[in-house]
Scaffold this motif. Structure first.
Motif, PDB file in Angstrom:
ATOM      1  N   ASP A 335       0.839  -1.199   0.000  1.00 57.10           N
ATOM      2  CA  ASP A 335       0.000   0.000   0.000  1.00 57.10           C
ATOM      3  C   ASP A 335       0.874   1.250   0.000  1.00 57.10           C
ATOM      4  O   ASP A 335       2.085   1.158  -0.231  1.00 57.10           O
ATOM      5  N   ASN A 338      -0.225   7.173   3.912  1.00 57.12           N
ATOM      6  CA  ASN A 338      -1.396   8.026   4.102  1.00 57.12           C
ATOM      7  C   ASN A 338      -1.201   9.095   5.171  1.00 57.12           C
ATOM      8  O   ASN A 338      -1.682  10.210   5.029  1.00 57.12           O
ATOM      9  N   GLY A 352      -1.456   2.297   5.075  1.00 54.42           N
ATOM     10  CA  GLY A 352      -2.538   1.489   4.547  1.00 54.42           C
ATOM     11  C   GLY A 352      -2.549   0.070   5.079  1.00 54.42           C
ATOM     12  O   GLY A 352      -2.376  -0.166   6.279  1.00 54.42           O
ATOM     13  N   THR A 353      -2.727  -0.904   4.199  1.00 55.66           N
ATOM     14  CA  THR A 353      -2.823  -2.305   4.620  1.00 55.66           C
ATOM     15  C   THR A 353      -1.509  -2.851   5.160  1.00 55.66           C
ATOM     16  O   THR A 353      -1.486  -3.933   5.759  1.00 55.66           O
ATOM     17  N   SER A 384      -6.673  -0.973   7.369  1.00 51.70           N
ATOM     18  CA  SER A 384      -5.888  -0.116   6.489  1.00 51.70           C
ATOM     19  C   SER A 384      -5.574   1.163   7.243  1.00 51.70           C
ATOM     20  O   SER A 384      -6.450   1.997   7.464  1.00 51.70           O
ATOM     21  N   ASN A 386      -4.763   4.710   8.009  1.00 46.08           N
ATOM     22  CA  ASN A 386      -4.880   5.937   7.209  1.00 46.08           C
ATOM     23  C   ASN A 386      -4.514   7.198   7.976  1.00 46.08           C
ATOM     24  O   ASN A 386      -4.469   8.277   7.381  1.00 46.08           O
TER      25      ASN A 386
END
Length: 412
Positions: A335, A338, A352-353, A384, A386
């Motif tokens: 990922d 973020n 993320g993941t 995930s 963020n």
């Protein structure tokens, strides 16, 4: 790598124009309904809290020490608790933003997809081993994407958006974005009329907000959005810088810095100096994807750290002598980056993941960190990450619809 392109606009803020300051304020006692409710019932709220209190193992990606460890730099990391996201009308919300003030954590939520709903939780972390949700604000018609807390923790500011058709405001320059103010009394959300007020913002969705002296600075996007200075007294917009795909904003000494993406997807930084009345912009030489991703910036100790999606996290000083990154990390995982937050020892990245990455700060003129560790809660395998926030004692990791992880840092 090539440095940032730098532009200085000495326009005595002629670049700003006054806008939307004539819009009327709405409050709970003027006949308008915001479909809001407050829950201060500890028993029902804390059904969403799972106490863990286990030391965590950090997986090393790059380290001069062991491949796995429960400590980093002499610090021990403990997984204190998980907090489940609230539901509105049977639909799970997604955690979006976090602030920490004293012994309280404030978390905002929105509803993924085309429908709108949101919430804010207040979590008391005074008891280190037993955090508790003590108050929750629920909105049935408004996404809450970001929040800010007054220094004395008596006022909460939120920004987000709702369906413009039901916003109740003129559609001129407004697509549904809002800024709201909610009173806090004795540590919990105040109930009753007159405890909430709001104004519309340009564009479709409020994305970030920061408190600075007598003003608030708010970001909205995408098309027709930008950076806005608001007077805290009457919540009127007093100055603005229009930038599409505006993402994030933070204080920077005596000025503020905002991030947006340009039409060619390059990251654009706008430094708004309210002492010299100058605007300085820097653009990266590379594109950032995804365009609709969450790109958070945080300014700490003369460095602006920014999560740039597929480009990872970079730190800039934005000076004439150094317009290239002073910190760079890209996990090149499944990922993208973020969110980012920094304390006096580490950089924490919501990826993320891939979960949480923890790296050392830039040192000895090197841009890449010497040590990199990762962590992901076993109980949230689908999570995930963020957004992430730290105060140097706690790390709060937002995992979208999978809620939060609360971690604690302590000397080993």
């Amino acid at each position: 790598m090539k440095g940032l392109k730098r532009t200085v606009l000495l326009m005595v803020f002629g670049f700003f124009v006054i806008g939307i300051s004539s819009c009327s304020l709405l409050s709970n006692d003027d006949g308008k309904s915001y479909f809001q409710s407050v829950n201060n019932d500890l028993e029902s709220l804390n059904q969403r809290v799972q106490i863990i209190n286990n030391d965590i193992v950090l997986d090393s990606l790059k380290s001069k020490f062991s491949s796995t460890s429960s400590t980093l730099g002499g610090d021990k990391f403990t997984h204190i608790a998980n907090v489940e996201s609230p539901e509105v009308n049977g639909k799970k919300l997604s955690a979006t933003s976090i602030e920490i003030r004293a012994n309280k954590v404030y978390i905002s939520y929105h509803l993924n997809g085309s429908e709108y709903a949101g919430a804010v939780d207040i979590i008391d972390i005074n008891d280190e081993e037993n955090p508790k949700i003590i108050s929750s604000l629920i909105s049935e018609d408004t996404d809450i994407n970001a929040l800010e807390i007054e220094e004395n923790a008596k006022i909460l500011w939120i920004t987000g958006g709702r369906d413009v058709g039901s916003s109740g405001y003129s559609l001129q320059g407004h697509g549904g974005a809002i800024l709201g103010e909610k009173e806090i009394e004795k540590g919990v959300f105040k109930t009753g009329s007159g405890s909430y007020r709001e104004i519309p913002l340009p564009s479709f969705s409020g994305n970030d907000i920061v408190d600075f002296a007598q003003d608030l600075y708010v970001v909205s996007g995408a098309t027709g959005g930008g950076f806005y200075q608001l007077n805290k007294g009457n919540l009127s917009i007093t100055k603005r810088v229009d930038n599409n795909f505006a993402k994030s904003i933070d204080r920077r000494q005596d000025d503020v810095i905002g991030l947006n993406l340009l039409a060619d997807k390059r990251a654009n930084f706008t430094i708004m100096d309210f002492k010299s009345d100058a605007i300085t912009t820097f653009q990266t030489p590379f594109a950032v994807t995804p365009v609709d991703g969450k790109n958070v910036l945080e300014h700490t100790a003369a460095i602006t750290y920014v999560a740039l999606g597929n480009r990872g996290v970079k730190g800039y000083k934005f000076s004439t002598s150094a317009d290239t990154p002073v910190y760079e990390f890209n996990a090149h995982g499944a990922d993208v980056a973020n969110g980012v937050t920094v304390d006096g020892k580490y950089v924490y990245i919501a990826n993320g993941t891939d979960g949480l990455f923890i790296t050392t700060l830039p040192r000895d003129g090197k841009t890449e960190p010497e040590e990199v560790y990762s962590w992901k809660s076993n109980s949230t395998n689908t999570a995930s990450a963020n957004f992430v926030k730290t105060n140097g004692q706690y790390i709060i990791l937002a995992n979208g619809v999978d809620g939060l992880n609360i971690l604690k840092i302590s000397g080993s």
